[in-house]
Design a protein around this motif. Structure first.
Motif, PDB file in Angstrom:
ATOM      1  N   VAL A  44      24.579 -21.975 -33.803  1.00  0.00           N
ATOM      2  CA  VAL A  44      23.397 -22.735 -34.190  1.00  0.00           C
ATOM      3  C   VAL A  44      22.629 -23.132 -32.931  1.00  0.00           C
ATOM      4  CG1 VAL A  44      22.554 -24.755 -35.441  1.00  0.00           C
ATOM      5  CG2 VAL A  44      24.663 -23.624 -36.182  1.00  0.00           C
ATOM      6  N   ASP A  45      21.347 -22.873 -32.943  1.00  0.00           N
ATOM      7  CA  ASP A  45      20.514 -23.237 -31.795  1.00  0.00           C
ATOM      8  C   ASP A  45      20.752 -24.696 -31.399  1.00  0.00           C
ATOM      9  OD1 ASP A  45      19.377 -20.766 -31.654  1.00  0.00           O
ATOM     10  OD2 ASP A  45      17.459 -21.330 -32.562  1.00  0.00           O
ATOM     11  N   GLY A  46      20.979 -24.877 -30.092  1.00  0.00           N
ATOM     12  CA  GLY A  46      21.154 -26.228 -29.589  1.00  0.00           C
ATOM     13  C   GLY A  46      22.588 -26.694 -29.521  1.00  0.00           C
ATOM     14  N   TYR A  47      23.538 -25.869 -30.006  1.00  0.00           N
ATOM     15  CA  TYR A  47      24.945 -26.269 -30.008  1.00  0.00           C
ATOM     16  C   TYR A  47      25.777 -25.215 -29.298  1.00  0.00           C
ATOM     17  CZ  TYR A  47      23.486 -29.674 -33.461  1.00  0.00           C
ATOM     18  OH  TYR A  47      22.851 -30.703 -34.115  1.00  0.00           O
ATOM     19  N   THR A 103      22.902 -15.855 -35.235  1.00  0.00           N
ATOM     20  CA  THR A 103      22.413 -16.922 -34.366  1.00  0.00           C
ATOM     21  C   THR A 103      21.013 -17.367 -34.798  1.00  0.00           C
ATOM     22  OG1 THR A 103      21.385 -15.424 -32.765  1.00  0.00           O
ATOM     23  CG2 THR A 103      23.713 -15.950 -32.430  1.00  0.00           C
ATOM     24  N   GLY A 104      20.654 -18.580 -34.390  1.00  0.00           N
ATOM     25  CA  GLY A 104      19.311 -19.078 -34.666  1.00  0.00           C
ATOM     26  C   GLY A 104      19.349 -20.483 -35.211  1.00  0.00           C
ATOM     27  N   SER A 105      18.246 -20.885 -35.819  1.00  0.00           N
ATOM     28  CA  SER A 105      18.207 -22.185 -36.494  1.00  0.00           C
ATOM     29  C   SER A 105      19.044 -22.110 -37.770  1.00  0.00           C
ATOM     30  CB  SER A 105      16.772 -22.551 -36.843  1.00  0.00           C
ATOM     31  OG  SER A 105      16.272 -21.690 -37.858  1.00  0.00           O
ATOM     32  N   ILE A 106      19.329 -23.261 -38.347  1.00  0.00           N
ATOM     33  CA  ILE A 106      20.089 -23.287 -39.594  1.00  0.00           C
ATOM     34  C   ILE A 106      19.401 -22.452 -40.673  1.00  0.00           C
ATOM     35  CG2 ILE A 106      20.748 -24.785 -41.519  1.00  0.00           C
ATOM     36  CD1 ILE A 106      22.719 -25.024 -39.335  1.00  0.00           C
ATOM     37  N   ASP A 107      18.086 -22.585 -40.808  1.00  0.00           N
ATOM     38  CA  ASP A 107      17.364 -21.825 -41.829  1.00  0.00           C
ATOM     39  C   ASP A 107      17.409 -20.324 -41.557  1.00  0.00           C
ATOM     40  OD1 ASP A 107      16.734 -24.148 -43.143  1.00  0.00           O
ATOM     41  OD2 ASP A 107      14.710 -24.296 -42.321  1.00  0.00           O
ATOM     42  N   GLN A 108      17.292 -19.940 -40.290  1.00  0.00           N
ATOM     43  CA  GLN A 108      17.356 -18.517 -39.945  1.00  0.00           C
ATOM     44  C   GLN A 108      18.742 -17.944 -40.239  1.00  0.00           C
ATOM     45  OE1 GLN A 108      16.152 -18.964 -35.844  1.00  0.00           O
ATOM     46  NE2 GLN A 108      14.068 -18.204 -36.243  1.00  0.00           N
ATOM     47  N   HIS A 148      30.584 -24.410 -30.454  1.00  0.00           N
ATOM     48  CA  HIS A 148      30.296 -25.837 -30.602  1.00  0.00           C
ATOM     49  C   HIS A 148      31.460 -26.709 -30.138  1.00  0.00           C
ATOM     50  CE1 HIS A 148      32.989 -26.174 -33.931  1.00  0.00           C
ATOM     51  NE2 HIS A 148      32.367 -27.121 -34.583  1.00  0.00           N
ATOM     52  N   LYS A 186      26.051 -29.293 -41.195  1.00  0.00           N
ATOM     53  CA  LYS A 186      24.764 -28.601 -41.274  1.00  0.00           C
ATOM     54  C   LYS A 186      24.937 -27.194 -41.829  1.00  0.00           C
ATOM     55  CE  LYS A 186      22.624 -31.044 -37.361  1.00  0.00           C
ATOM     56  NZ  LYS A 186      21.486 -31.633 -38.095  1.00  0.00           N
TER      57      LYS A 186
END
Length: 307
Positions: free
Chosen positions: A239-242, A258-263, A287, A296
């Protein structure tokens, strides 16, 4: 038995003292249950795997840890992804999995594979044998274990194992689901079609449609309805940012999303669920253990599974 959304915990390296290690594992299992995951799975390894860390990084023995998790989560199923058959005599493994089933009040799943990590075998003294021999052992083990968990008293004489009226009591239920894990179309898929309730397909995402086609053919060969053999895919989710993907080799392969949660949710729906895979088992190695990430991911994926 259904594994539609599973969380695999692939490492125990959290930068914390040993005394805080299992509490972090427990917290992950509890967070997964609250977030809608139906199964929590541990790796059955004694050394950390290449791509995830160094061999001497912390690794808990899987079944001891699963038994400790059983009373701290109420509903999730408990399994390995997957047990190396070469590490335990099949009669011992039958006893272990039925004991876990008793402790968890019927939430154990037997994840099983032929075994592959040569360094563990070499350094710990397990017989590694050839590729063919490991699968011969696996098929013999399945015949023994299935008989014992069903309450039979199997007498078996094979090339690798033997039993004589093997007793296995107590048992919580008459059938413990069996999940095989792997990507081998000739051996693993054949054994799954013949013996298993569930197959976790460990393959690049792009290969999944072709793998499903082959699996259906293997079922036909055993006169089995393919719909009776559940499937899932093992995915590494970043997840982006983790966490930094470059730090974990597993996060860069063909099984990574990989990517945002929605992606991530969109990719899993399009490329896995929509092609016919029944469920997903995710791990989150980058993470470490950051509270909230499991929540999430679970909240994003559970609606796709339930749709």
């Amino acid at each position: 038995m259904t594994i539609r959304l599973g969380l695999q915990i692939p490492n125990f390296t959290y930068g914390k003292p040993v005394a805080e290690l299992f509490p972090a594992v427990k917290a992950q299992a509890q967070e997964a249950e609250a977030a809608g995951f139906d199964t929590v799975l541990l790796m059955d390894h004694f050394y950390q795997l290449p791509g995830l860390g160094k061999p001497d990084e912390p690794m808990l023995e899987a079944y001891t840890a699963l038994a400790a998790l059983a009373p701290v989560v109420e509903n999730v199923q408990l399994s390995t992804l997957v047990t190396g058959n070469t590490y335990r005599n099949p009669t011992l493994l039958a006893k272990i999995i039925t004991t876990l089933d008793v402790i968890s009040a019927g939430r154990a799943i037997l994840g099983l594979g032929a075994g592959w990590f040569e360094l563990e075998h070499q350094q710990l003294g397990f017989e590694f044998d050839t590729f063919t021999e490991r699968f011969e052992k696996l098929e013999e083990a399945l015949q023994i274990i299935l008989g014992m968990v069903h309450g039979e008293r199997p007498t078996f004489t094979g090339k690798w194992y033997r039993t004589e009226s093997a007793i296995n009591e107590p048992r919580f239920r008459d059938h413990i689901p069996v999940m095989l894990g792997g990507s081998g179309e000739k051996k693993t898929f054949r054994l799954a079609a013949r013996y298993a309730d569930h197959l976790n397909i460990i393959a690049d995402i792009d290969q999944l449609p072709g793998k499903l086609d082959v699996l259906k053919q293997r079922c036909v060969e055993f006169d089995r309805d393919p719909a009776t053999l559940e499937t899932s895919a093992l995915l590494t989710v970043v997840v982006d940012g983790y966490g930094a993907p470059a730090d974990i080799g597993e996060a860069q392969g063909g099984r990574a999303v990989t990517g945002s949660i929605d992606q991530i949710a969109d990719e899993i729906k399009r490329r896995i669920l929509d092609v016919g895979i029944d469920g997903v088992i995710v791990n989150l190695p980058t993470h470490g253990y950051t509270p909230g990430v499991i929540t999430k991911v679970g909240e994003a994926l559970r609606p796709l599974i339930d749709a």
